[in-house]
Enzyme design. Structure first.
Site, PDB file in Angstrom:
ATOM      1  N   HIS A  22      54.906  29.130  40.518  1.00 31.08           N
ATOM      2  CA  HIS A  22      54.277  29.811  41.646  1.00 31.08           C
ATOM      3  C   HIS A  22      54.908  31.183  41.846  1.00 31.08           C
ATOM      4  O   HIS A  22      56.131  31.315  41.868  1.00 31.08           O
ATOM      5  CB  HIS A  22      54.408  28.958  42.912  1.00 31.08           C
ATOM      6  CG  HIS A  22      53.832  29.593  44.119  1.00 31.08           C
ATOM      7  ND1 HIS A  22      54.538  29.714  45.281  1.00 31.08           N
ATOM      8  CD2 HIS A  22      52.621  30.165  44.348  1.00 31.08           C
ATOM      9  CE1 HIS A  22      53.789  30.318  46.185  1.00 31.08           C
ATOM     10  NE2 HIS A  22      52.622  30.598  45.641  1.00 31.08           N
ATOM     11  N   ASP A  30      47.400  47.670  28.608  1.00 29.14           N
ATOM     12  CA  ASP A  30      46.574  48.362  27.623  1.00 29.14           C
ATOM     13  C   ASP A  30      47.398  48.701  26.383  1.00 29.14           C
ATOM     14  O   ASP A  30      48.612  48.474  26.335  1.00 29.14           O
ATOM     15  CB  ASP A  30      45.892  49.591  28.235  1.00 29.14           C
ATOM     16  CG  ASP A  30      46.851  50.689  28.681  1.00 29.14           C
ATOM     17  OD1 ASP A  30      47.947  50.841  28.098  1.00 29.14           O
ATOM     18  OD2 ASP A  30      46.490  51.427  29.620  1.00 29.14           O
ATOM     19  N   ARG A 102      53.255  54.560  38.597  1.00 33.16           N
ATOM     20  CA  ARG A 102      53.481  54.189  37.196  1.00 33.16           C
ATOM     21  C   ARG A 102      54.870  53.644  36.925  1.00 33.16           C
ATOM     22  O   ARG A 102      55.017  52.571  36.325  1.00 33.16           O
ATOM     23  CB  ARG A 102      53.208  55.391  36.287  1.00 33.16           C
ATOM     24  CG  ARG A 102      53.387  55.062  34.815  1.00 33.16           C
ATOM     25  CD  ARG A 102      52.942  56.202  33.930  1.00 33.16           C
ATOM     26  NE  ARG A 102      53.674  57.412  34.183  1.00 33.16           N
ATOM     27  CZ  ARG A 102      54.395  58.060  33.270  1.00 33.16           C
ATOM     28  NH1 ARG A 102      54.462  57.624  32.040  1.00 33.16           N
ATOM     29  NH2 ARG A 102      55.020  59.166  33.588  1.00 33.16           N
ATOM     30  N   TYR A 124      45.289  53.499  31.968  1.00 35.71           N
ATOM     31  CA  TYR A 124      45.459  52.793  33.243  1.00 35.71           C
ATOM     32  C   TYR A 124      44.717  51.449  33.261  1.00 35.71           C
ATOM     33  O   TYR A 124      44.379  50.939  34.316  1.00 35.71           O
ATOM     34  CB  TYR A 124      45.055  53.668  34.445  1.00 35.71           C
ATOM     35  CG  TYR A 124      45.896  54.908  34.542  1.00 35.71           C
ATOM     36  CD1 TYR A 124      47.188  54.848  35.072  1.00 35.71           C
ATOM     37  CD2 TYR A 124      45.425  56.129  34.081  1.00 35.71           C
ATOM     38  CE1 TYR A 124      47.984  55.985  35.144  1.00 35.71           C
ATOM     39  CE2 TYR A 124      46.213  57.272  34.158  1.00 35.71           C
ATOM     40  CZ  TYR A 124      47.487  57.188  34.684  1.00 35.71           C
ATOM     41  OH  TYR A 124      48.276  58.313  34.752  1.00 35.71           O
ATOM     42  N   GLY A 125      44.532  50.877  32.078  1.00 37.79           N
ATOM     43  CA  GLY A 125      43.924  49.551  31.967  1.00 37.79           C
ATOM     44  C   GLY A 125      44.985  48.470  32.011  1.00 37.79           C
ATOM     45  O   GLY A 125      45.061  47.634  31.116  1.00 37.79           O
ATOM     46  N   ASN A 126      45.820  48.521  33.049  1.00 38.54           N
ATOM     47  CA  ASN A 126      46.948  47.605  33.205  1.00 38.54           C
ATOM     48  C   ASN A 126      46.844  46.880  34.535  1.00 38.54           C
ATOM     49  O   ASN A 126      46.474  47.473  35.542  1.00 38.54           O
ATOM     50  CB  ASN A 126      48.276  48.388  33.187  1.00 38.54           C
ATOM     51  CG  ASN A 126      48.409  49.257  31.964  1.00 38.54           C
ATOM     52  OD1 ASN A 126      48.454  48.779  30.854  1.00 38.54           O
ATOM     53  ND2 ASN A 126      48.455  50.568  32.174  1.00 38.54           N
TER      54      ASN A 126
END
Length: 142
Positions: A22, A30, A102, A124-126
């Site tokens: 949990h 990315d 970032r 920024y595909g994170n």
């Protein structure tokens, strides 16, 4: 392959998701992300988009309470199309995500239980998600 599971969910990924507790964090990153440097545990999924993998993960992983979803804030603060897709894949609106600067995002990712590097080429595909409590099956005795 198994019945009822998204084919993107490999045995190694499923084992890691099962082992998470949990509030443990999972970072889906990315192709540009410094995953090798930051990861305690790393899986590579080249050729798969981050939103696509997140959508598959969310079929088996309940999300924790807020903040359940962290996105890396773009340099200009604009929410990019890939980030809209990530919020939708997690099943939350943009009001259900936290935008993280970032370098702070890197710190959070470095403490994640697992980082999965995708083949996502959009910047920024994170995303970082946290595992919620898995409910007991209906009728299960404790």
């Amino acid at each position: 392959m198994l019945l009822g599971l998204d084919p993107l969910l490999t045995g190694d990924l499923l084992a890691a998701l099962d082992a998470m507790g949990h509030s443990d964090a999972l970072c889906l990153a990315d192709a540009h992300f410094p995953a090798d440097r930051l990861a305690n545990r790393l899986l590579d999924f080249p050729g798969i988009t981050t939103p696509g993998l997140l959508r598959a993960v969310c079929t088996v992983l309940p999300l924790d309470d807020a903040p359940a979803v962290d996105l890396m804030q773009s340099a200009d603060g604009e929410v990019l199309p890939v980030q809209h897709e990530l919020a939708a894949a997690a099943g939350v609106g943009l009001d259900g995500v936290r935008l993280v600067e970032r370098h702070d995002f890197y710190d959070l990712a470095g403490s994640a239980y697992l980082i999965v590097r995708t083949g996502e080429t959009r910047t920024y595909g994170n995303v970082i998600v946290r595992k919620g409590v898995v409910p007991a099956p209906a009728g299960a005795e404790r």
